[in-house]
Design a protein around this motif. Structure first.
Motif, PDB file in Angstrom:
ATOM      1  N   GLU A 186       4.960   1.656   2.364  1.00  0.00           N
ATOM      2  CA  GLU A 186       5.060   3.024   2.904  1.00  0.00           C
ATOM      3  C   GLU A 186       5.418   2.990   4.392  1.00  0.00           C
ATOM      4  N   ILE A 187       4.781   2.081   5.108  1.00  0.00           N
ATOM      5  CA  ILE A 187       4.984   1.978   6.554  1.00  0.00           C
ATOM      6  C   ILE A 187       6.359   1.364   6.866  1.00  0.00           C
ATOM      7  N   LEU A 188       6.770   0.376   6.071  1.00  0.00           N
ATOM      8  CA  LEU A 188       8.002  -0.363   6.364  1.00  0.00           C
ATOM      9  C   LEU A 188       9.248   0.243   5.724  1.00  0.00           C
ATOM     10  N   LEU A 248      -6.023  -1.900   5.258  1.00  0.00           N
ATOM     11  CA  LEU A 248      -5.622  -3.290   5.472  1.00  0.00           C
ATOM     12  C   LEU A 248      -6.716  -4.133   6.136  1.00  0.00           C
ATOM     13  N   GLU A 249      -7.882  -3.563   6.309  1.00  0.00           N
ATOM     14  CA  GLU A 249      -8.953  -4.254   7.031  1.00  0.00           C
ATOM     15  C   GLU A 249      -9.323  -5.601   6.393  1.00  0.00           C
ATOM     16  N   ARG A 306      -1.650  -4.312  15.228  1.00  0.00           N
ATOM     17  CA  ARG A 306      -1.195  -3.090  14.532  1.00  0.00           C
ATOM     18  C   ARG A 306      -1.712  -3.066  13.098  1.00  0.00           C
ATOM     19  N   LEU A 307      -1.664  -4.202  12.411  1.00  0.00           N
ATOM     20  CA  LEU A 307      -2.161  -4.262  11.037  1.00  0.00           C
ATOM     21  C   LEU A 307      -3.638  -3.874  10.973  1.00  0.00           C
ATOM     22  N   ASP A 316      -2.661  -3.031  -3.489  1.00  0.00           N
ATOM     23  CA  ASP A 316      -2.919  -1.893  -2.602  1.00  0.00           C
ATOM     24  C   ASP A 316      -2.394  -2.152  -1.192  1.00  0.00           C
ATOM     25  N   GLU A 317      -2.625  -3.368  -0.678  1.00  0.00           N
ATOM     26  CA  GLU A 317      -2.122  -3.710   0.658  1.00  0.00           C
ATOM     27  C   GLU A 317      -0.601  -3.636   0.689  1.00  0.00           C
ATOM     28  N   TRP A 318       0.041  -4.169  -0.344  1.00  0.00           N
ATOM     29  CA  TRP A 318       1.502  -4.136  -0.428  1.00  0.00           C
ATOM     30  C   TRP A 318       2.006  -2.689  -0.440  1.00  0.00           C
TER      31      TRP A 318
END
Length: 152
Positions: free
Chosen positions: A149-151, A122-123, A115-116, A142-144
């Motif tokens: 946003e997703i979590l 997140l690549e 999923r990530l 940026d990854e955080w």
């Protein structure tokens, strides 16, 4: 503030264990990789965010959030001959292995490595790189932000 991904085998320490004692700071023991040790010793600060990752299990991935609660700790398992993490070259006067303690923040939706990989931005996450086996890896700002946003 910095962000980290920390892997734990759920039979040793799981997000459920953290959630069961939300005020407790859990010492992160057993790290025997110098790069991961150096992250804990030199870079982690109280209040840093942590993605809590279950590893060596049927469904590895992110299961929750934690925060760094204490820094500058000495890993006690290095001195215990009964511990699988015992290091006979380490002494209390000259310990080789440092640690931090983390505290529960919240459970999240489960995010598998697959999923990530599907989430734009997140690549390049360290945990997704081929051959990466570090138990502690940095997470960029940026990854955080994308993950929060997703979590949320």
């Amino acid at each position: 503030m910095a962000y980290w991904l920390m892997k734990s085998e759920p039979d040793e320490l799981s997000i459920a264990d953290l959630a069961a004692a939300p005020e407790q700071a859990f010492v992160w023991t057993g790290v025997r990789n110098y790069q991961a040790r150096n992250f804990m010793r030199d870079a982690m600060r109280i209040g840093d965010g942590v993605l809590f990752w279950h590893s060596s299990c049927a469904e590895p991935g992110v299961y929750g959030l934690a925060e760094v609660a204490k820094t500058g700790l000495t890993d006690p398992t290095q001195f215990d001959p009964e511990s699988p993490y015992y290091d006979p070259k380490s002494t209390p006067e000259a310990p080789r292995w440092q640690s931090v303690a983390i505290r529960y923040a919240k459970r999240t939706a489960f995010l598998s490595p697959a999923r990530l990989r599907e989430i734009p931005g997140l690549e390049a996450m360290t945990v997704l790189k081929r051959g990466n086996r570090l138990s502690i890896t940095p997470v960029t700002d940026d990854e955080w932000a994308i993950l929060m946003e997703i979590l949320a």
